[in-house]
Design a protein around this motif. Structure first.
Motif, PDB file in Angstrom:
ATOM      1  N   GLU A  51       0.848  -1.193   0.000  1.00  0.00           N
ATOM      2  CA  GLU A  51       0.000   0.000   0.000  1.00  0.00           C
ATOM      3  C   GLU A  51       0.885   1.244   0.000  1.00  0.00           C
ATOM      4  N   THR A  52       0.383   2.277  -0.634  1.00  0.00           N
ATOM      5  CA  THR A  52       1.037   3.579  -0.649  1.00  0.00           C
ATOM      6  C   THR A  52       0.172   4.547   0.140  1.00  0.00           C
ATOM      7  N   ILE A  53       0.751   5.165   1.157  1.00  0.00           N
ATOM      8  CA  ILE A  53       0.027   6.092   2.019  1.00  0.00           C
ATOM      9  C   ILE A  53       0.545   7.506   1.761  1.00  0.00           C
ATOM     10  N   ARG A  54      -0.356   8.375   1.363  1.00  0.00           N
ATOM     11  CA  ARG A  54      -0.031   9.794   1.213  1.00  0.00           C
ATOM     12  C   ARG A  54      -0.524  10.538   2.441  1.00  0.00           C
ATOM     13  N   VAL A  55      -0.219  11.818   2.525  1.00  0.00           N
ATOM     14  CA  VAL A  55      -0.622  12.638   3.665  1.00  0.00           C
ATOM     15  C   VAL A  55      -1.359  13.864   3.141  1.00  0.00           C
ATOM     16  N   ARG A  56      -2.441  14.237   3.826  1.00  0.00           N
ATOM     17  CA  ARG A  56      -3.136  15.476   3.483  1.00  0.00           C
ATOM     18  C   ARG A  56      -3.268  16.337   4.727  1.00  0.00           C
ATOM     19  N   ARG A  57      -3.254  17.634   4.528  1.00  0.00           N
ATOM     20  CA  ARG A  57      -3.478  18.586   5.626  1.00  0.00           C
ATOM     21  C   ARG A  57      -4.979  18.804   5.782  1.00  0.00           C
ATOM     22  N   VAL A  58      -5.418  18.909   7.020  1.00  0.00           N
ATOM     23  CA  VAL A  58      -6.821  19.155   7.318  1.00  0.00           C
ATOM     24  C   VAL A  58      -7.039  20.660   7.322  1.00  0.00           C
ATOM     25  N   THR A  59      -7.997  21.097   6.547  1.00  0.00           N
ATOM     26  CA  THR A  59      -8.309  22.515   6.469  1.00  0.00           C
ATOM     27  C   THR A  59      -8.814  23.004   7.819  1.00  0.00           C
ATOM     28  N   GLY A  60      -8.304  24.125   8.243  1.00  0.00           N
ATOM     29  CA  GLY A  60      -8.772  24.726   9.488  1.00  0.00           C
ATOM     30  C   GLY A  60      -7.808  24.574  10.636  1.00  0.00           C
ATOM     31  N   ASP A  61      -7.375  23.337  10.908  1.00  0.00           N
ATOM     32  CA  ASP A  61      -6.492  23.157  12.069  1.00  0.00           C
ATOM     33  C   ASP A  61      -5.072  22.745  11.673  1.00  0.00           C
ATOM     34  N   ASP A  62      -4.820  22.560  10.381  1.00  0.00           N
ATOM     35  CA  ASP A  62      -3.496  22.241   9.853  1.00  0.00           C
ATOM     36  C   ASP A  62      -2.936  20.918  10.378  1.00  0.00           C
ATOM     37  N   SER A  63      -3.799  20.048  10.898  1.00  0.00           N
ATOM     38  CA  SER A  63      -3.343  18.708  11.274  1.00  0.00           C
ATOM     39  C   SER A  63      -3.229  17.871   9.993  1.00  0.00           C
ATOM     40  N   VAL A  64      -2.748  16.656  10.116  1.00  0.00           N
ATOM     41  CA  VAL A  64      -2.572  15.798   8.952  1.00  0.00           C
ATOM     42  C   VAL A  64      -3.314  14.478   9.126  1.00  0.00           C
ATOM     43  N   ARG A  65      -3.629  13.877   8.015  1.00  0.00           N
ATOM     44  CA  ARG A  65      -4.279  12.567   7.965  1.00  0.00           C
ATOM     45  C   ARG A  65      -3.573  11.738   6.916  1.00  0.00           C
ATOM     46  N   GLY A  66      -3.512  10.447   7.129  1.00  0.00           N
ATOM     47  CA  GLY A  66      -3.036   9.542   6.099  1.00  0.00           C
ATOM     48  C   GLY A  66      -4.152   9.308   5.094  1.00  0.00           C
ATOM     49  N   VAL A  67      -3.766   9.046   3.858  1.00  0.00           N
ATOM     50  CA  VAL A  67      -4.737   8.813   2.785  1.00  0.00           C
ATOM     51  C   VAL A  67      -4.330   7.544   2.029  1.00  0.00           C
TER      52      VAL A  67
END
Length: 95
Positions: A51-67
């Motif tokens: 699997e390939t996991i990318r990262v995105r920033r969450v709008t508003g609080d600038d936290s991150v999530r794996g995608v």
């Protein structure tokens, strides 16, 4: 702070959690230049799922999530340990 430091830090925390779970080959990669980093995970199970996991920033609080590669957020709402558990379930499934 360099571009993508937050993303790389999060990916490193996921790798650490995956190392604790065992059964994986992992590598953090970043395309030459200014491309966004991503994590490549290969399970050691019989099928050797990857699997390939990318990262995105969450709008508003600038936290991150794996995608996931299919564009859904990885479970855990940004918690690296919970993300690692979800990645484990996908790349090393129990049959």
């Amino acid at each position: 702070m360099r571009p993508y430091d937050v993303e790389v830090t999060w990916l490193e925390a996921v790798v650490e959690a995956l190392d604790a779970l065992g059964q994986f080959n992992t590598s953090i990669m970043q395309p030459y230049g200014s491309g966004a980093p991503f994590l490549r995970v290969v399970g050691h199970g019989g099928a050797r799922l990857a699997e390939t996991i990318r990262v995105r920033r969450v709008t508003g609080d600038d936290s991150v999530r794996g995608v996931w590669s299919w564009d859904e957020d990885v479970a855990g709402e940004g918690d690296p340990l919970e993300a690692a558990k979800a990645i484990h379930r996908v790349t090393c499934p129990r049959m």
